[in-house]
Design an enzyme around this catalytic site. Structure first.
Site, PDB file in Angstrom:
ATOM      1  N   ASP A  83       0.859  -1.174   0.000  1.00 22.80           N
ATOM      2  CA  ASP A  83       0.000   0.000   0.000  1.00 22.80           C
ATOM      3  C   ASP A  83       0.900   1.230   0.000  1.00 22.80           C
ATOM      4  O   ASP A  83       2.078   1.137  -0.347  1.00 22.80           O
ATOM      5  CB  ASP A  83      -0.972  -0.027   1.187  1.00 22.80           C
ATOM      6  CG  ASP A  83      -0.264  -0.306   2.513  1.00 22.80           C
ATOM      7  OD1 ASP A  83       0.880   0.170   2.687  1.00 22.80           O
ATOM      8  OD2 ASP A  83      -0.854  -0.984   3.370  1.00 22.80           O
ATOM      9  N   LYS A  99      -5.003   2.565  -1.434  1.00 20.55           N
ATOM     10  CA  LYS A  99      -6.105   3.392  -1.920  1.00 20.55           C
ATOM     11  C   LYS A  99      -6.275   3.226  -3.428  1.00 20.55           C
ATOM     12  O   LYS A  99      -5.316   3.082  -4.167  1.00 20.55           O
ATOM     13  CB  LYS A  99      -5.835   4.869  -1.597  1.00 20.55           C
ATOM     14  CG  LYS A  99      -6.058   5.224  -0.150  1.00 20.55           C
ATOM     15  CD  LYS A  99      -5.932   6.718   0.058  1.00 20.55           C
ATOM     16  CE  LYS A  99      -6.225   7.096   1.493  1.00 20.55           C
ATOM     17  NZ  LYS A  99      -6.092   8.555   1.728  1.00 20.55           N
ATOM     18  N   MET A 126      -2.439   6.379  13.866  1.00 20.36           N
ATOM     19  CA  MET A 126      -3.617   6.675  13.053  1.00 20.36           C
ATOM     20  C   MET A 126      -4.602   7.559  13.816  1.00 20.36           C
ATOM     21  O   MET A 126      -5.807   7.344  13.780  1.00 20.36           O
ATOM     22  CB  MET A 126      -4.303   5.372  12.607  1.00 20.36           C
ATOM     23  CG  MET A 126      -3.380   4.420  11.887  1.00 20.36           C
ATOM     24  SD  MET A 126      -4.101   2.769  11.631  1.00 20.36           S
ATOM     25  CE  MET A 126      -4.108   2.136  13.317  1.00 20.36           C
TER      26      MET A 126
END
Length: 275
Positions: free
Chosen positions: A48, A69, A184
């Site tokens: 990713d 994404k 995050m």
């Protein structure tokens, strides 16, 4: 490459092996020697965006596949990634599943390992430098310090602290007196800093945000439980970033003048409380 023996049965020799590889925080020189070798030898790499641009640039285009994404902000579902790993291994390919940080620290590596095992696919885990420790470290912040913190808690910032059954006990974390590292957690920063303050954490508790640690556009911002949300907006901190909460975050100020591993980023910004 050599396959991995599965408990209770010999792996099918025709199967490829899946390597669950952590890339570290993003500097290619922080890849482990084993990770670098596997990336060079693998038949296919699924990655990713979190390994960072410099590591992704090392990957051969004809053998790599972005499963992060997609167009219009969509993400590749985890179930689709799991199925792709099995599919490639059944074709006899040795596959690297490349993650940012360490794949077993909020990287869904455990889910992938379970899926592979349940489908009889041999796999190997290749640990890495987790961003939970590396990001504070390159900003000059130790997550433990004899004078400031003897415990470290690593939590996800994805959860809403106000929801009835949060998996993160912010009240308990506020009482530990140690370092809290939030991964995050940029978007929900105001919510969980407020939750910690309401649970008894002092308003002047030091907080640091380290954005894109070891990437060319690394940024660091500092403040307190009370001010860090405003600092985030003032400096423009965006994901991915690590939040460090606790007295250790206040030690950065005494070393930053001599800190050399800023990755040559002239735009790095350290901000204290607004005004």
């Amino acid at each position: 490459m050599h396959g991995t023996e599965m408990e209770g049965a010999e792996p099918d020799a025709a199967l490829g092996t899946v390597y669950l590889v952590g890339s570290g925080p993003g500097d290619p020189e922080l890849l482990t020697v084993k990770a670098r070798r596997l990336l060079e030898e693998a038949d296919h790499v699924l990655h990713d965006k979190l390994p960072g641009p410099r590591i992704i640039d090392l990957l051969p285009e004809d053998r790599s596949e972005d499963v992060g994404k997609r167009a219009h902000g969509d993400r590749t579902p985890q179930s689709e990634i799991n199925e792709r790993l099995v599919e490639l291994a059944r074709e006899g390919k040795d596959v690297v599943r490349l993650k940012g940080g360490d794949s077993f620290v909020f990287g869904r590596g455990g889910e992938e390992a379970h899926h592979l095992a349940s489908h009889g696919i041999p796999f190997e885990v290749v640990p890495a430098v987790t961003s939970a420790i590396a990001a504070p470290g390159v900003a000059g912040i130790p997550v433990t310090h004899r004078d400031h913190a003897s415990t470290v808690s690593i939590v996800t910032g994805h959860e809403d602290p106000t929801k009835a059954e949060s998996a993160v006990n912010w009240e308990a974390l506020a009482e530990t007196g140690g370092t809290i590292v939030v991964l995050m957690g940029v978007t929900r920063l105001p919510q969980y800093t407020s939750a910690l303050h309401e649970a008894g954490m002092a308003a002047d508790t030091p907080v640091a945000l380290v954005e894109r640690a070891t990437w060319p556009n690394q940024q660091v911002a500092t403040g307190t439980i009370e001010t860090i949300a405003d600092v985030r907006d003032e400096v423009g901190i965006e994901p991915p970033a690590v939040t460090v909460i606790g007295d250790v975050a206040g030690t950065r100020e005494s070393v930053v003048e001599f800190l050399q591993n800023d990755y040559g980023n002239p735009a790095e910004t350290t901000a204290q409380e607004p005004g």
